[in-house]
Write an enzyme that holds these catalytic residues in place. Structure first.
Site, short mmCIF file in Angstrom:
data_model
loop_
_atom_site.label_atom_id
_atom_site.label_comp_id
_atom_site.label_asym_id
_atom_site.label_seq_id
_atom_site.Cartn_x
_atom_site.Cartn_y
_atom_site.Cartn_z
N GLY A 30 -44.39 64.95 36.71
CA GLY A 30 -44.73 63.57 36.40
C GLY A 30 -45.89 63.06 37.21
CG HIS A 82 -36.47 67.60 39.99
ND1 HIS A 82 -36.17 67.36 38.67
CD2 HIS A 82 -37.55 66.83 40.26
CE1 HIS A 82 -37.01 66.47 38.18
NE2 HIS A 82 -37.87 66.14 39.13
#
Length: 441
Positions: free
Chosen positions: A103, A324
């Site tokens: 992101g 992640h």
């Protein structure tokens, strides 16, 4: 068998340039790549992309777990012809490598997602479009198709608290040619990230990384409803607030001057922060996906074998074993250790040896977090992954040289994978299993 010499060709390109005094912009080793990227990135960009949760223990664990597996080469095998091609969900890929979604990529380079998409298309491997991207998915898809029509792409979904937005994002993903829908499970709330917190920096609060939302009609419908129901509040005025307002005005669609005075841009940011992810997400929600899309469904963030088995029972098409990148929980299990446990559990359920044929499982298993080199990818494949997703390396390459940098960073990984495959006595990535490795300690 596909005859391929990608690694040697990659070496030859670099050495040929060296004859003319040209050194590669993107270093061939991760440590130097990281060092040079840090030198060109802003403090905020470095904190967001390179940082991890808490004290960084999970990031360390990711690397330590890979180091506990050693490659055991075999000799006197003909490896003059090698195959890196693999197939995922009916698409033939040039290598078992994907560009992970990251992101707020514009913190590393303007128009980041378009550049990453072009890089992936040039290499013939998928880019998983970030739901928190800095360019609308349609723009990225068009850029990839301009490089290679039908270039493989997947879409990452953050499950919003508003189902209208979920449905709209899925529909858009289908229309722009996504080959799979990747539902991120481990970010129903942001982890404790000191590097960002110490700077007071949240990119999304500046409208960085919300382009999938501000390009979505359903999102603006939700913003309009919230504006109608809102009560007037006098915002605090400060120099920082004014700078943030300019960032928001630049990063949402429309004229900059108008965006500075209209309430919609600021409301869009607050709406995103309020609804982007659903902490109540559960298996019942996942079950509804079959009614929403015909795309293969991949669950990202699976670390426990029981969750992998639940995914298999639910008919999920694939999972990404991921923590992640160490950005959510400090002290989490490494992705590599989790991969081993999950492959054993799912392989046993499918009635095949854990180190045996991956095609027997009925569910694709991918992995990410801490995989930075070709030998890392080799280990991931040998431990049972069908493919490996690359995150920070392509972002660092992007920071150094845009499209070419992102491409070259991953091309180096694929090149090393090819050479490692051959030098260790193997010819086909699809045949790798644990017999190629030895566990240390």
């Amino acid at each position: 068998m596909v005859s391929i010499a990608f690694g040697r060709a990659r070496q030859n390109d670099i050495y040929t340039s060296g004859i003319h005094g040209r050194k590669p912009t993107v270093p061939a080793d991760f440590a130097e790549l990281e060092r040079r990227a840090r030198a060109v990135m802003s403090r905020r960009g470095w904190a967001y992309i390179a940082g991890g949760a808490g004290e960084g223990r999970t990031m360390d664990a990711n690397r330590d777990a890979l180091d506990r597996w050693a490659i055991v080469p075999r000799m006197l095998r003909d490896t003059s012809q090698r195959n890196l091609e693999t197939e995922l969900f009916g698409q033939k890929l040039d290598a078992p490598v994907l560009f992970s979604p990251v992101g707020a990529g514009a913190l590393a380079h303007p128009n980041a997602d378009v550049h990453i998409g072009e890089a992936a298309a040039q290499l013939g491997v998928p880019y998983i479009f970030s739901n928190q991207g800095c360019a609308p998915m349609e723009d990225v898809a068009a850029a990839m198709d301009a490089v290679k029509p039908g270039a493989p792409r997947w879409f990452q979904l953050y499950w919003s608290t508003d189902d209208r937005l979920v449905t709209s994002l899925i529909n858009r993903a289908e229309k722009m040619g996504a080959a799979a829908l990747v539902v991120t499970l481990d970010t129903t709330m942001l982890g404790w990230r000191p590097q960002d917190l110490n700077l007071g920096s949240l990119p999304f609060a500046r409208a960085e990384g919300i382009s999938q939302y501000t390009s979505d009609p359903s999102f603006w419908e939700i913003v309009g409803e919230r504006l109608k129901a809102a009560t007037a509040e006098k915002p605090e005025v400060s120099l920082g607030a004014i700078k943030t307002l300019f960032s928001i005005a630049r990063n949402v669609p429309g004229d900059l001057r108008e965006n500075l005075t209209k309430p919609e841009p600021r409301a869009a940011v607050q709406t995103f922060l309020d609804i982007y992810s659903r902490p109540s997400l559960n298996w019942d929600d996942i079950a509804t996906l079959r009614d929403r899309t015909s795309l293969p469904i991949v669950l990202k963030g699976i670390l426990h074998p029981d969750d992998a088995l639940l995914a298999l029972e639910a008919g999920i098409d694939g999972i990404i074993v991921s923590n992640h990148g160490g950005r959510q929980i400090d002290g989490s299990i490494s992705s590599t250790d989790a991969l081993v446990d999950i492959v054993d559990a799912v392989g046993g359920r499918a009635g095949s040896r854990a180190s045996g044929r991956k095609s027997d499982r009925g569910m694709k298993i991918l992995v990410d977090s801490g995989f930075y080199t070709g030998s890392d990818v080799f280990k991931g494949l040998a431990l049972g992954a069908d493919a490996v997703c690359i995150g920070r390396p392509h972002m660092y390459g992007l920071a150094l040289d845009g499209t070419d940098g992102a491409r070259d960073a991953v091309a180096n990984i694929i090149g090393e994978l090819d050479l490692t495959l051959g030098l260790s006595g193997h010819r086909d990535v699809n045949d790798l299993n644990r017999s190629a490795l030895k566990r240390l300690g």
